[in-house]
Scaffold this active site. Structure first.
Site, PDB file in Angstrom:
ATOM      1  N   GLY A  14       0.906  -1.184   0.015  1.00  0.00           N
ATOM      2  CA  GLY A  14      -0.071   0.075  -0.148  1.00  0.00           C
ATOM      3  C   GLY A  14       0.912   1.271  -0.062  1.00  0.00           C
ATOM      4  O   GLY A  14       2.029   1.287   0.257  1.00  0.00           O
ATOM      5  N   ASN A  15       0.002   2.135  -0.098  1.00  0.00           N
ATOM      6  CA  ASN A  15       0.823   3.486  -0.223  1.00  0.00           C
ATOM      7  C   ASN A  15      -0.215   4.866  -0.131  1.00  0.00           C
ATOM      8  O   ASN A  15      -1.417   4.553  -0.667  1.00  0.00           O
ATOM      9  CB  ASN A  15       1.670   3.818  -1.333  1.00  0.00           C
ATOM     10  N   SER A  31       9.541   3.374  -1.100  1.00  0.00           N
ATOM     11  CA  SER A  31       8.929   1.886  -1.329  1.00  0.00           C
ATOM     12  C   SER A  31       9.948   1.190  -0.441  1.00  0.00           C
ATOM     13  O   SER A  31      10.847   1.413  -0.173  1.00  0.00           O
ATOM     14  CB  SER A  31       9.725   1.572  -2.787  1.00  0.00           C
ATOM     15  N   GLY A  32       9.154  -0.062   0.131  1.00  0.00           N
ATOM     16  CA  GLY A  32      10.109  -1.039   0.804  1.00  0.00           C
ATOM     17  C   GLY A  32      10.265  -0.590   2.439  1.00  0.00           C
ATOM     18  O   GLY A  32      11.071  -1.506   2.900  1.00  0.00           O
ATOM     19  N   SER A  60       7.326   5.014  -3.888  1.00  0.00           N
ATOM     20  CA  SER A  60       6.652   3.879  -4.130  1.00  0.00           C
ATOM     21  C   SER A  60       6.567   3.564  -5.474  1.00  0.00           C
ATOM     22  O   SER A  60       6.286   4.425  -6.219  1.00  0.00           O
ATOM     23  CB  SER A  60       5.340   4.469  -3.401  1.00  0.00           C
ATOM     24  N   SER A  61       6.448   2.208  -5.529  1.00  0.00           N
ATOM     25  CA  SER A  61       6.325   1.853  -7.055  1.00  0.00           C
ATOM     26  C   SER A  61       5.270   2.145  -7.613  1.00  0.00           C
ATOM     27  O   SER A  61       5.067   2.195  -9.217  1.00  0.00           O
ATOM     28  CB  SER A  61       6.479   0.209  -7.073  1.00  0.00           C
ATOM     29  N   ASP A  62       3.989   2.405  -7.123  1.00  0.00           N
ATOM     30  CA  ASP A  62       2.955   3.008  -7.691  1.00  0.00           C
ATOM     31  C   ASP A  62       2.679   4.820  -7.969  1.00  0.00           C
ATOM     32  O   ASP A  62       1.879   5.189  -8.066  1.00  0.00           O
ATOM     33  CB  ASP A  62       1.591   2.686  -6.824  1.00  0.00           C
ATOM     34  N   ASP A 106     -24.271   6.524   2.513  1.00  0.00           N
ATOM     35  CA  ASP A 106     -23.911   7.645   3.108  1.00  0.00           C
ATOM     36  C   ASP A 106     -22.528   8.038   2.247  1.00  0.00           C
ATOM     37  O   ASP A 106     -22.147   9.421   2.288  1.00  0.00           O
ATOM     38  CB  ASP A 106     -23.533   7.227   4.514  1.00  0.00           C
ATOM     39  N   HIS A 157      -6.890  -6.252  -9.524  1.00  0.00           N
ATOM     40  CA  HIS A 157      -5.825  -5.681  -8.875  1.00  0.00           C
ATOM     41  C   HIS A 157      -6.219  -5.185  -7.515  1.00  0.00           C
ATOM     42  O   HIS A 157      -6.343  -6.178  -6.489  1.00  0.00           O
ATOM     43  CB  HIS A 157      -5.115  -4.458  -9.617  1.00  0.00           C
TER      44      HIS A 157
HETATM   45 ZN   LIG Z   1      -1.356  -2.632  -5.812  1.00  0.00          ZN
END
Ligand SMILES: [Zn+2]
Length: 217
Positions: A14-15, A31-32, A60-62, A106, A157
């Site tokens: 996650g990130n 990352s990591g 982060s890789s994303d 909601d 994903h």
């Molecule tokens: Zn992912």
């Protein structure tokens, strides 16, 4: 650091990122690095081309997915991505999460959209960059506004969520997971459960978001 506390991620999964539009940069998790070792100094600052402008760690890789969303969606301030179990299970099933109850209403008046799995060309190209477009295109095709629907599943994903702040994006990740779990249980108990009726959808969304909102006051 809220993500593992809320049970939304394992290990370094996650990130989260937060944007500063006046400076044209955003801060993102490195990352990591385990969540309990994160600190403000370890955050990586990148520009909208995903180039690192400050920080010693790898972003982060994303990161490119976040950059694409910030570029195309000027009103968002934060993005979160998890592989939380229930929301991810819906993503892996390639299904929108039907609006079954008022908890869902909601937060959203529509089913939580699931973008189709990416095609081979997108996967083989700049994958994380294309993931951003997969998200944008899905909302566009369904005629949904990113300011109204702040969560999506990417097929096969996992969920991505956003909001005016990083805090709201994390909140939306927890809400998406909660709704996903409830929807699964609903279908297990009654496979023919119907969608929430329009009057209840409107009532619940408007009491929280409408001009005369009173929920939570
Ligand atoms: Zn992912």
């Amino acid at each position: 650091m809220q993500l593992p506390k809320l049970g939304l991620v394992l290990f370094t999964f996650g990130n989260v990122s937060a944007v500063d539009r006046s400076l044209g940069v955003f801060a993102i998790k490195p990352s990591g690095v385990p969540y309990d070792q994160l600190s403000p100094a370890k955050m990586v600052i990148v520009d909208f081309d995903s180039t690192v402008v400050e920080g010693n760690l790898r972003p982060s890789s994303d990161t490119k997915t976040h950059a694409v969303l910030y570029t195309h969606w000027p009103m968002i301030g934060g993005i979160a991505h998890t592989h939380s179990i229930y929301a991810t299970a819906w993503a892996q099933s390639q299904r929108d999460i039907p609006i079954f109850g008022t908890t869902h209403a909601d937060h959203n008046t529509v089913d939580i959209p699931c973008a189709p799995p990416m095609d081979d060309e997108m996967i083989g190209g700049d994958y994380e960059y294309q993931t951003g477009f997969q998200i944008i295109n899905c909302l566009q095709k369904k005629g949904l506004s990113y300011q109204e629907v702040e969560m999506i599943l990417v097929g096969n994903h996992a969920p991505f969520t956003w909001g005016k702040t990083a805090e709201k994006a994390v909140y939306n990740s927890a809400v998406a997971e909660n709704i996903a779990q409830m929807a699964l249980l609903t279908e297990q108990i009654n496979p023919r459960a119907g969608r929430l009726k329009e009057a209840l959808i409107k009532k619940h969304f408007e009491r929280k978001h409408g001009p005369d909102s009173y929920y939570g006051q």
